[in-house]
Scaffold this active site. Sequence first.
Site, PDB file in Angstrom:
ATOM      1  N   HIS A 104      -2.268   2.808  -3.120  1.00  0.00           N
ATOM      2  CA  HIS A 104      -3.604   2.735  -3.735  1.00  0.00           C
ATOM      3  C   HIS A 104      -4.465   3.898  -3.258  1.00  0.00           C
ATOM      4  O   HIS A 104      -5.242   4.471  -4.016  1.00  0.00           O
ATOM      5  CB  HIS A 104      -4.296   1.422  -3.356  1.00  0.00           C
ATOM      6  CG  HIS A 104      -3.597   0.190  -3.836  1.00  0.00           C
ATOM      7  ND1 HIS A 104      -2.955  -0.682  -2.978  1.00  0.00           N
ATOM      8  CD2 HIS A 104      -3.427  -0.307  -5.078  1.00  0.00           C
ATOM      9  CE1 HIS A 104      -2.435  -1.679  -3.679  1.00  0.00           C
ATOM     10  NE2 HIS A 104      -2.703  -1.476  -4.955  1.00  0.00           N
ATOM     11  N   VAL A 157       4.475   5.937  -4.124  1.00  0.00           N
ATOM     12  CA  VAL A 157       4.427   6.337  -2.706  1.00  0.00           C
ATOM     13  C   VAL A 157       5.435   5.456  -1.962  1.00  0.00           C
ATOM     14  O   VAL A 157       5.498   4.240  -2.187  1.00  0.00           O
ATOM     15  CB  VAL A 157       3.005   6.150  -2.128  1.00  0.00           C
ATOM     16  CG1 VAL A 157       2.971   6.524  -0.652  1.00  0.00           C
ATOM     17  CG2 VAL A 157       2.003   6.991  -2.921  1.00  0.00           C
ATOM     18  N   HIS A 171      -2.851  -0.448   0.092  1.00  0.00           N
ATOM     19  CA  HIS A 171      -1.964   0.319   0.972  1.00  0.00           C
ATOM     20  C   HIS A 171      -2.060   1.784   0.572  1.00  0.00           C
ATOM     21  O   HIS A 171      -2.873   2.147  -0.316  1.00  0.00           O
ATOM     22  CB  HIS A 171      -0.533  -0.216   0.881  1.00  0.00           C
ATOM     23  CG  HIS A 171      -0.036  -0.343  -0.529  1.00  0.00           C
ATOM     24  ND1 HIS A 171       0.218   0.739  -1.325  1.00  0.00           N
ATOM     25  CD2 HIS A 171       0.219  -1.434  -1.305  1.00  0.00           C
ATOM     26  CE1 HIS A 171       0.631   0.349  -2.512  1.00  0.00           C
ATOM     27  NE2 HIS A 171       0.632  -0.985  -2.536  1.00  0.00           N
ATOM     28  N   SER A 197       1.996  -4.264  -2.119  1.00  0.00           N
ATOM     29  CA  SER A 197       1.225  -5.261  -1.358  1.00  0.00           C
ATOM     30  C   SER A 197       2.150  -6.377  -0.878  1.00  0.00           C
ATOM     31  O   SER A 197       1.919  -6.996   0.153  1.00  0.00           O
ATOM     32  CB  SER A 197       0.114  -5.843  -2.227  1.00  0.00           C
ATOM     33  OG  SER A 197      -0.698  -4.799  -2.705  1.00  0.00           O
ATOM     34  N   ARG A 198       3.206  -6.628  -1.650  1.00  0.00           N
ATOM     35  CA  ARG A 198       4.129  -7.709  -1.281  1.00  0.00           C
ATOM     36  C   ARG A 198       4.958  -7.379  -0.035  1.00  0.00           C
ATOM     37  O   ARG A 198       5.503  -8.283   0.594  1.00  0.00           O
ATOM     38  CB  ARG A 198       5.096  -8.003  -2.431  1.00  0.00           C
ATOM     39  CG  ARG A 198       4.404  -8.594  -3.647  1.00  0.00           C
ATOM     40  CD  ARG A 198       5.361  -8.616  -4.815  1.00  0.00           C
ATOM     41  NE  ARG A 198       4.657  -8.802  -6.069  1.00  0.00           N
ATOM     42  CZ  ARG A 198       4.413  -9.971  -6.630  1.00  0.00           C
ATOM     43  NH1 ARG A 198       4.830 -11.068  -6.055  1.00  0.00           N
ATOM     44  NH2 ARG A 198       3.758 -10.049  -7.757  1.00  0.00           N
ATOM     45  N   GLY A 235      -5.976  -5.775  -4.768  1.00  0.00           N
ATOM     46  CA  GLY A 235      -6.275  -5.835  -3.336  1.00  0.00           C
ATOM     47  C   GLY A 235      -5.033  -5.692  -2.479  1.00  0.00           C
ATOM     48  O   GLY A 235      -3.987  -5.237  -2.937  1.00  0.00           O
TER      49      GLY A 235
END
Length: 251
Positions: A35, A174, A32, A184-185, A29
């Site tokens: 993904h 990317v 960004h 995600s972090r 989840g």
Amino acid sequence: MELMKDIQAMQSWRNKYCTESIGFVPTMGALHAGHGALVEQARRECDLVVVSIFVNPTQFNDGGDFAAYPVESERDLQLCRELGADAVFMPTRALMYPDDYRYRVTEEQEALQWEGAHRPGHFDGVLTVVLKLFLLVRPQKAYFGEKDWQQLQLVKGMVDAFFVPVEIVACPTVRDDNGLALSSRNARLSASGRQKAAAFYRHLITAAEPDAAADALRAEGFEVEYVADTEGRRMAAIHFEGVRLIDNVAL
Ligand code: PAF
């Protein structure tokens, strides 16, 4: 787009589409553009695309890191709809680990180095959940970002070792315009920190040796966990503004 929250729903969906080719994008989840690129490639190559969203507790060796991991379920689902995913699988821990993690997949060599050396048990958690997801989704192809280089190699190795009929597709990292690898972090970095963190990538590609890269990163104010060159790749992990960041580049 169908949302499946339990094991039976996932299995029934897969049985319904048993003649279609399935592309699978496993995620935790906080989606960004990295993904997004995986989903888009899966869309181009397969009849149907399944995304899983599950913050897998067994791959976090640090409870604080698990607690701080961003959860943005509604936004993620909206993004999956916009990207044209056909189904999202979003299970709970209890459903994924009915055995309470008594059974697990362990790789005993590479999983103990680099990331694995700094995050004990991390790859057991990753490989175990990935195998469970593969058995539930039964995809023809599964898409993984090269940013998690060691994870990618270990997943490929597991698929070979257990004869899992899934093709692992590696997709390029990317990056932000400034070079920072999307993660995600990154959402936990300040705006200025996100700019400063671009130096992570810059030093990895410009330093001649891992030690020189580590020195240059420390001079920028990053706490360096490791920088290592192996098999044509330079991998590294740093801490910055309380966030752990990893990256890797081809040598
Ligand atoms: O790369 C990730 O996001 C996770 O490690 C994965 C592959 C979804 C397993 O939890």
